[in-house]
Design an enzyme around this catalytic site. Structure first.
Site, short mmCIF file in Angstrom:
data_model
loop_
_atom_site.label_atom_id
_atom_site.label_comp_id
_atom_site.label_asym_id
_atom_site.label_seq_id
_atom_site.Cartn_x
_atom_site.Cartn_y
_atom_site.Cartn_z
N GLN A 270 -11.01 0.89 1.90
CA GLN A 270 -10.10 -0.01 2.59
C GLN A 270 -9.23 0.75 3.57
O GLN A 270 -9.00 0.31 4.70
CB GLN A 270 -9.22 -0.74 1.56
N HIS A 273 -10.20 1.37 7.29
CA HIS A 273 -10.30 0.32 8.30
C HIS A 273 -9.33 0.53 9.45
O HIS A 273 -9.67 0.32 10.61
CB HIS A 273 -10.08 -1.06 7.68
N GLU A 339 -5.92 -9.66 -0.41
CA GLU A 339 -7.16 -10.10 0.23
C GLU A 339 -8.36 -9.75 -0.69
O GLU A 339 -9.20 -10.58 -0.96
CB GLU A 339 -7.31 -9.40 1.58
N HIS A 340 -8.38 -8.49 -1.14
CA HIS A 340 -9.42 -8.06 -2.09
C HIS A 340 -8.76 -7.57 -3.36
O HIS A 340 -7.78 -6.82 -3.29
CB HIS A 340 -10.22 -6.88 -1.54
N ASP A 373 -18.28 -6.65 1.46
CA ASP A 373 -18.04 -6.47 2.89
C ASP A 373 -19.33 -6.64 3.69
O ASP A 373 -19.29 -7.08 4.84
CB ASP A 373 -17.50 -5.06 3.17
N HIS A 432 -0.19 -56.12 9.79
CA HIS A 432 -1.03 -55.55 8.72
C HIS A 432 -1.31 -56.62 7.67
O HIS A 432 -2.45 -56.78 7.22
CB HIS A 432 -0.33 -54.36 8.04
N1 HSO Z 1 -13.19 -5.07 4.55
C1 HSO Z 1 -13.23 -5.75 5.83
C2 HSO Z 1 -14.60 -6.22 6.22
C3 HSO Z 1 -15.53 -5.14 6.65
N2 HSO Z 1 -15.73 -3.98 6.01
C4 HSO Z 1 -16.39 -5.13 7.72
C5 HSO Z 1 -16.67 -3.31 6.64
N3 HSO Z 1 -17.06 -3.97 7.69
C6 HSO Z 1 -12.26 -6.92 5.79
O1 HSO Z 1 -12.43 -7.76 4.72
ZN ZN Z 2 -14.32 -3.18 4.63
#
Ligand code: HSO
Ligand code: ZN
Length: 445
Positions: A270, A273, A339-340, A373, A432
């Site tokens: 995570q 990202h 979210e996760h 994912d 009505h």
């Molecule tokens: N974890 C990201 C989605 C993603 N991971 C795309 C890899 N590619 C958002 O939920």
């Molecule tokens: Zn991801």
């Protein structure tokens, strides 16, 4: 601080048994999104595309993506040279497509719900696809064919007639072949070579060449998010959006059974990202040795990653929360609404019924978030920022809407009509009441 180009890659630790309620609230809090400020920044871009259409779109794409295009939209059939993908990647995309399609096809509402609420009063409900949808696939530091799959497949199985996939072009004006291949698989009716607020505006209003859509889906940076919020509020655009978006997040709950290397790998997947990624580890009565092993794994694995500089920043802002029972850990997670949610717990599946708020749950040691994912079947477009309290992730129903219908028989109206006439009288809405009484009188005659 932990934020720099060297030094330890470490998370901050808090203990739920000693934090004050203000500190607990702080742990649950996400960094503030400056949405007002962003909306005023994207406004001129959105206006420009609304008023000048393709001309503005081409200029903005040259400015922001450094791509000099002569046209921004490509229509199928897509040239096979534009979707040349390595064999192993193509096979992986095909398997992911198949799994995601199976799971999303099963979600489609193809039934008509019929309920007779009173004798002769039949109410029903059926679903129809949203006709025209826009799917935003981010560009930037990573290419994201997986996002094209996650948005395109539910649109396809829902039966959307027009699927416009927007993604920023590379400087040479091309789109990654992996994304083009997915566009082909999901039956995209157009690919818009544009990104950012300008792409969102083009989808919302349409241009000379870009088809206007009814709903815009997909994650994106702050510009994309702000533009989606802006067009959603414009009644001229008459467009809706999937959900509010913020930086991606994971919350991992770990107990004495948790494998330190697995936990660390999940946190880092995570963290890579982006620098804004939110990573939380909730440890349940972990021994100092166990905790140290996790922290050491985080550092060791992070240093071997190509995106270590991103990870250093996101991990530096991340937190470890000590809990003293599974109940306490899950209560914290429910309040955080991640979210996760990844559960590295003994008998993890037995704990799932107590999860109230999460975008998607990953149960047990062999269920990394990465699988969701990319390829297990579930969607990865999920509510962030605590919105898992009231939003679902993108799913097939996000691409359908429901129509209700009713049919009342003559005798049905004899039963229901007086109820309606009384309520209409009570609201002072004579017409009505008349619409009912005129029929009841016609029956008497
Ligand atoms: N974890 C990201 C989605 C993603 N991971 C795309 C890899 N590619 C958002 O939920
Ligand atoms: Zn991801």
């Amino acid at each position: 601080t932990n934020i720099g180009t060297d030094g330890p890659i470490r998370m901050r630790t808090s203990d739920l048994s000693t934090v004050t309620s203000a500190e607990r609230a702080q742990l649950l809090h996400r960094p503030v999104l400056k949405s007002d400020e962003m909306i005023s920044k994207v406004k001129p871009i959105v206006e420009d595309v609304r008023l000048r259409g393709d001309k503005a779109l081409l200029e903005l794409t040259a400015k922001f993506d450094k791509a000099k295009l002569t046209s921004t939209v490509i229509f199928p059939p897509f040239a096979s040279e534009t979707m040349q993908v390595e064999k192993d990647v193509r096979e992986a995309i095909d398997q992911a497509y198949s799994n995601i399609r199976k799971f999303h096809k099963a979600q489609a509402d193809n039934t008509t719900l019929v309920v007779e609420t009173m004798p002769g009063v039949v109410c029903s409900r059926f679903a129809r696809p949203i006709a025209r949808v826009g799917l935003y696939v981010p560009g930037g530091t990573a290419i994201l064919p997986s996002t094209a799959l996650m948005l395109g497949i539910p649109a396809q199985v829902a039966g959307c007639k027009e699927i416009v996939l927007a993604t920023p072009p590379r400087a040479d004006g091309s789109i990654s072949p992996e994304v083009m291949y997915v566009a082909h698989l999901v039956g995209a009716s157009a690919v818009l070579k544009a990104g950012g607020a300008q792409a969102v505006a083009a989808l919302a209003y349409g241009t000379e060449t870009v088809p206007k859509v009814d709903k815009i889906f997909g994650p994106g940076n702050q510009w994309v998010t702000a533009a989606k919020m802006l067009v959603q509020n414009d009644t001229d655009a008459l467009v809706s959006i999937d959900m509010p978006a913020g930086p991606s997040e994971v919350l991992v709950i770990a107990d004495h059974t948790a494998n330190p290397a697995f936990v660390a790998a999940d946190l880092l997947s995570q963290a890579e990202h982006g620098v804004d990624s939110q990573v939380v580890l909730v440890g349940i009565n972990l021994t100092p040795e166990h905790m140290a092993a996790i922290e050491q794994q985080v550092e060791e694995q992070a240093l071997a990653l190509s995106r270590v500089d991103i990870v250093r920043q996101s991990i530096g802002k991340s937190i470890i929360v000590k809990a003293s029972s599974v109940e306490e850990a899950i209560a914290f997670s429910n309040d955080y609404a991640p979210e996760h949610l990844i559960m590295h717990l003994e008998d993890a599946s037995a704990k799932v019924p107590s999860i109230d708020n999460a975008g998607s749950v990953f149960v047990g040691p062999y269920t990394p978030e990465s699988c969701g994912d990319y390829a297990s079947g579930t969607n990865h477009t999920l509510p962030t920022n605590g919105y898992a309290r009231q939003f679902s992730g993108v799913n097939t129903l996000s691409f359908q809407k429901h129509i209700t219908s009713q049919e009342i028989t003559m005798s049905g109206l004899q039963g229901l009509g007086p109820v309606v006439a009384t309520l209409a009288d009570c609201e002072g809405l004579e017409a009505h009441a008349n619409a009912v009484r005129i029929r009841l009188r016609a029956q008497e005659a």
